[in-house]
Design an enzyme around this catalytic site. Structure first.
Site, mmCIF file in Angstrom:
data_model
loop_
_atom_site.group_PDB
_atom_site.id
_atom_site.type_symbol
_atom_site.label_atom_id
_atom_site.label_comp_id
_atom_site.label_asym_id
_atom_site.label_seq_id
_atom_site.Cartn_x
_atom_site.Cartn_y
_atom_site.Cartn_z
ATOM 1 N N HIS A 43 40.728 42.498 15.031
ATOM 2 C CA HIS A 43 41.106 41.172 14.537
ATOM 3 C C HIS A 43 42.546 40.801 14.898
ATOM 4 O O HIS A 43 43.074 39.826 14.386
ATOM 5 C CB HIS A 43 40.848 41.078 13.023
ATOM 6 C CG HIS A 43 39.377 41.094 12.702
ATOM 7 N ND1 HIS A 43 38.876 41.310 11.444
ATOM 8 C CD2 HIS A 43 38.295 40.897 13.500
ATOM 9 C CE1 HIS A 43 37.548 41.267 11.485
ATOM 10 N NE2 HIS A 43 37.172 41.021 12.715
ATOM 11 N N ASN A 90 26.159 34.292 14.530
ATOM 12 C CA ASN A 90 26.447 34.140 15.961
ATOM 13 C C ASN A 90 27.544 33.118 16.212
ATOM 14 O O ASN A 90 27.864 32.825 17.355
ATOM 15 C CB ASN A 90 25.181 33.715 16.710
ATOM 16 C CG ASN A 90 24.823 32.260 16.444
ATOM 17 O OD1 ASN A 90 25.395 31.614 15.592
ATOM 18 N ND2 ASN A 90 23.868 31.759 17.196
ATOM 19 N N HIS A 145 29.167 43.578 18.161
ATOM 20 C CA HIS A 145 27.848 43.136 17.673
ATOM 21 C C HIS A 145 26.729 43.888 18.370
ATOM 22 O O HIS A 145 25.746 44.278 17.755
ATOM 23 C CB HIS A 145 27.667 41.629 17.898
ATOM 24 C CG HIS A 145 28.316 40.804 16.852
ATOM 25 N ND1 HIS A 145 27.866 39.566 16.461
ATOM 26 C CD2 HIS A 145 29.404 41.036 16.088
ATOM 27 C CE1 HIS A 145 28.636 39.081 15.517
ATOM 28 N NE2 HIS A 145 29.588 39.948 15.274
ATOM 29 N N ARG A 204 34.305 41.091 20.550
ATOM 30 C CA ARG A 204 33.385 40.886 19.425
ATOM 31 C C ARG A 204 31.930 41.051 19.857
ATOM 32 O O ARG A 204 31.110 41.596 19.122
ATOM 33 C CB ARG A 204 33.602 39.488 18.845
ATOM 34 C CG ARG A 204 32.675 39.152 17.680
ATOM 35 C CD ARG A 204 33.318 38.069 16.813
ATOM 36 N NE ARG A 204 32.394 37.290 16.024
ATOM 37 C CZ ARG A 204 31.969 37.629 14.819
ATOM 38 N NH1 ARG A 204 32.335 38.783 14.287
ATOM 39 N NH2 ARG A 204 31.156 36.845 14.142
HETATM 40 C C1 HEM Z 1 34.830 45.489 9.652
HETATM 41 C C2 HEM Z 1 33.848 44.616 9.673
HETATM 42 C C3 HEM Z 1 33.976 43.304 10.383
HETATM 43 C C4 HEM Z 1 33.713 42.098 9.857
HETATM 44 C C5 HEM Z 1 33.211 41.815 8.459
HETATM 45 C C6 HEM Z 1 34.005 41.116 10.865
HETATM 46 C C7 HEM Z 1 33.847 39.759 10.699
HETATM 47 C C8 HEM Z 1 34.255 38.805 11.613
HETATM 48 C C9 HEM Z 1 34.107 37.385 11.437
HETATM 49 C C10 HEM Z 1 33.433 36.717 10.254
HETATM 50 C C11 HEM Z 1 34.671 36.774 12.501
HETATM 51 C C12 HEM Z 1 34.825 35.295 12.744
HETATM 52 C C13 HEM Z 1 33.538 34.591 13.098
HETATM 53 C C14 HEM Z 1 33.780 33.112 13.112
HETATM 54 O O1 HEM Z 1 33.791 32.526 12.037
HETATM 55 O O2 HEM Z 1 34.011 32.539 14.171
HETATM 56 C C15 HEM Z 1 35.189 37.808 13.358
HETATM 57 C C16 HEM Z 1 35.847 37.597 14.536
HETATM 58 C C17 HEM Z 1 36.209 38.581 15.406
HETATM 59 N N1 HEM Z 1 35.965 39.934 15.250
HETATM 60 FE FE1 HEM Z 1 35.287 40.847 13.600
HETATM 61 N N2 HEM Z 1 34.447 41.749 11.981
HETATM 62 C C18 HEM Z 1 34.435 43.091 11.748
HETATM 63 C C19 HEM Z 1 34.755 44.090 12.649
HETATM 64 C C20 HEM Z 1 35.136 43.850 13.944
HETATM 65 C C21 HEM Z 1 35.260 44.869 14.951
HETATM 66 C C22 HEM Z 1 34.908 46.343 14.752
HETATM 67 C C23 HEM Z 1 35.698 44.256 16.082
HETATM 68 C C24 HEM Z 1 35.986 44.865 17.430
HETATM 69 C C25 HEM Z 1 36.545 46.044 17.579
HETATM 70 C C26 HEM Z 1 35.864 42.861 15.770
HETATM 71 C C27 HEM Z 1 36.355 41.919 16.631
HETATM 72 C C28 HEM Z 1 36.437 40.566 16.356
HETATM 73 C C29 HEM Z 1 37.065 39.606 17.254
HETATM 74 C C30 HEM Z 1 37.766 39.913 18.572
HETATM 75 C C31 HEM Z 1 36.905 38.354 16.658
HETATM 76 C C32 HEM Z 1 37.355 37.002 17.227
HETATM 77 C C33 HEM Z 1 36.242 36.421 18.063
HETATM 78 C C34 HEM Z 1 36.639 35.178 18.809
HETATM 79 O O3 HEM Z 1 37.717 34.650 18.635
HETATM 80 O O4 HEM Z 1 35.805 34.724 19.609
HETATM 81 N N3 HEM Z 1 35.490 42.653 14.472
HETATM 82 N N4 HEM Z 1 34.902 39.045 12.798
HETATM 83 C C1 LIG Z 2 23.495 30.305 17.372
HETATM 84 O O1 LIG Z 2 22.236 30.042 16.776
HETATM 85 C C2 LIG Z 2 21.878 28.684 16.770
HETATM 86 C C3 LIG Z 2 20.528 28.533 16.073
HETATM 87 O O2 LIG Z 2 20.272 29.484 15.121
HETATM 88 C C4 LIG Z 2 21.788 28.170 18.208
HETATM 89 O O3 LIG Z 2 21.486 26.779 18.204
HETATM 90 C C5 LIG Z 2 23.120 28.409 18.924
HETATM 91 O O4 LIG Z 2 22.995 28.059 20.280
HETATM 92 C C6 LIG Z 2 23.501 29.884 18.829
HETATM 93 N N1 LIG Z 2 24.819 30.103 19.434
HETATM 94 C C7 LIG Z 2 24.996 30.904 20.504
HETATM 95 C C8 LIG Z 2 26.396 31.083 20.940
HETATM 96 O O5 LIG Z 2 24.082 31.471 21.069
#
Ligand code: HEM
Ligand SMILES: *[C@@H]1O[C@H](CO)[C@@H](O)[C@H](O)[C@H]1NC(C)=O
Ligand SMILES: *[C@@H]1O[C@H](CO)[C@@H](O)[C@H](O)[C@H]1NC(C)=O
Ligand SMILES: *[C@@H]1O[C@H](CO)[C@@H](O)[C@H](O)[C@H]1NC(C)=O
Ligand SMILES: *[C@@H]1O[C@H](CO)[C@@H](O)[C@H](O)[C@H]1NC(C)=O
Length: 318
Positions: free
Chosen positions: A189, A92, A64, A60
């Site tokens: 995902h 973030n 980003h 992820r």
């Molecule tokens: C298509 C548009 C995308 C959207 C709207 C999106 C949105 C998100 C969101 C909202 C989360 C969860 C954040 C949280 O609440 O903790 C997430 C997690 C994740 N996304 Fe996406 N994502 C997108 C595309 C991608 C792409 C292109 C990749 C990599 C190829 C990716 C890899 C991941 C991974 C691995 C996680 C899990 C992160 C973790 O467990 O630490 N995503 N994504």
């Molecule tokens: C995400 O942003 C908040 C403040 O906007 C900060 O306090 C936090 O440490 C940030 N998280 C990471 C993983 O950098």
């Protein structure tokens, strides 16, 4: 006339040098730091042994990075003075495991100081994350430079989990990525976890007629509502993105076809016949998913940034 020709020639040469200095190559560090890749892989392995969520975090993080200012390690910079960096921007919430990149950088600097960019380390670590989770391996083109700018506000340009298919398509096409890339990269995902806030739109007050997104599988919706009540007080509450969150497989697509995806942006992939056909293809064949994912990852990780330096420390500009 001659002067014009000369300046045209100069311009052509100059821009081709500029261009070639930006072209990435698989053997980029072969002479200057031949052990960079294996060193990074070992650090990622170690990180993963201590914390199973490391691979998802690295994948992820790379996404980003590439979506904001190109793949230039802008996501790794720390806030400084009055400048709030991307790291501290609103989406973030799940970014973590920055220390893995820092550890890799330290090891690589010991061997070949000032040679390997943080942006390349992140691209390699993301590849390793996929491989170490059982996914496909590919050669990562390298030669990215690290940027000097990181602004929290830029992260608002990332796609939101509430996006519909046209918004997703636009977000990807602005970065030179196609519909196929969108569907294949959403397969990221298959790893990881989401906090409640990222899918609450689907399980509470979905619209004025229903609380729950009718396209979501009812038993999943019930489970998510239990994990994430309306006024959730549990810090870090949320759900895994598929049934095997540490395995890089095609379970995400199978679940998606059953209404068991977590985000509106996942579900949106079923709303056009073209994207739905791709989802079905990847659900039916893990090999086809792997092949498409690799192709699209190489494309995404080649989005060029305005990087100019090899950072000594990934959290700060030189
Ligand atoms: C298509 C548009 C995308 C959207 C709207 C999106 C949105 C998100 C969101 C909202 C989360 C969860 C954040 C949280 O609440 O903790 C997430 C997690 C994740 N996304 Fe996406 N994502 C997108 C595309 C991608 C792409 C292109 C990749 C990599 C190829 C990716 C890899 C991941 C991974 C691995 C996680 C899990 C992160 C973790 O467990 O630490 N995503 N994504
Ligand atoms: C995400 O942003 C908040 C403040 O906007 C900060 O306090 C936090 O440490 C940030 N998280 C990471 C993983 O950098
Ligand atoms: C932050 O970004 C938003 C949307 O991209 C924009 O409307 C706003 O003016 C920006 N704010 C700052 C302080 O740059
Ligand atoms: C997606 O959302 C945008 C903004 O709300 C809207 O203009 C557009 O019509 C929607 N597209 C689809 C296919 O629903
Ligand atoms: C509520 O939903 C109905 C139909 O489901 C719709 O006609 C109406 O415009 C909606 N009201 C608001 C305020 O969105």
């Amino acid at each position: 006339m001659a002067a014009t020709l000369l300046s045209l020639l100069t311009l052509t040469i100059f821009s081709s040098i500029l261009h070639s200095s930006k072209a990435l190559s698989v053997n980029y560090y072969q002479q200057t730091c031949p052990k960079a890749e294996s060193t990074i892989t070992n650090v990622v392995k170690k990180g993963m042994m201590n914390d199973r969520t490391v691979p998802a975090a690295l994948l992820r993080m790379h996404f980003h990075d590439c979506f904001i200012r190109g793949c230039d390690a802008s996501v790794l910079l720390n806030s400084k003075g009055s400048n709030k960096a991307e790291k501290d921007g609103p989406p973030n919430i799940s970014l973590h495991a920055f220390y893995v990149i820092d550890n890799a950088k330290k090891e690589v600097e010991k061997m070949c100081p000032g040679v390997v960019s943080c942006a390349d380390i992140l691209a390699l670590a993301a590849r390793d994350a996929v491989v170490l989770s059982g996914g496909p391996r590919w050669d990562v083109p390298k030669g990215r430079k690290d940027g000097r700018i990181s602004r929290a506000n830029d992260t608002l340009q990332l796609p939101f989990p509430t996006f519909n298919i046209s918004q997703l398509q636009q977000s990807f096409s602005q970065r030179g990525l196609s519909i196929e890339d969108l569907v294949a990269l959403s397969g990221g995902h298959t790893l990881g976890f989401s906090h409640c806030s990222s899918f609450q739109n689907r399980i509470h007050n979905f619209n004025n007629a229903t609380d729950v997104d009718p396209s979501m599988n009812p038993s999943l919706a019930a489970r998510l509502r239990q994990l994430c009540p309306m006024h959730n007080k549990v810090k870090n509450a949320g759900a895994n993105l598929d049934s095997s969150p540490t395995v890089f497989d095609n379970a995400y697509y199978k679940a998606l076809l059953q209404g068991k995806s977590i985000f509106s942006s996942d579900q949106a992939l079923l709303t056009t016949s073209r994207t739905k056909a791709l989802v079905s293809k990847f659900a039916a064949s893990q090999e086809e998913f792997y092949e498409a994912f690799v192709k699209s990852m190489i494309k995404m990780s080649s989005i060029s940034g305005g990087g100019t330096e090899i950072r000594r420390n990934c959290g700060a500009v030189n």
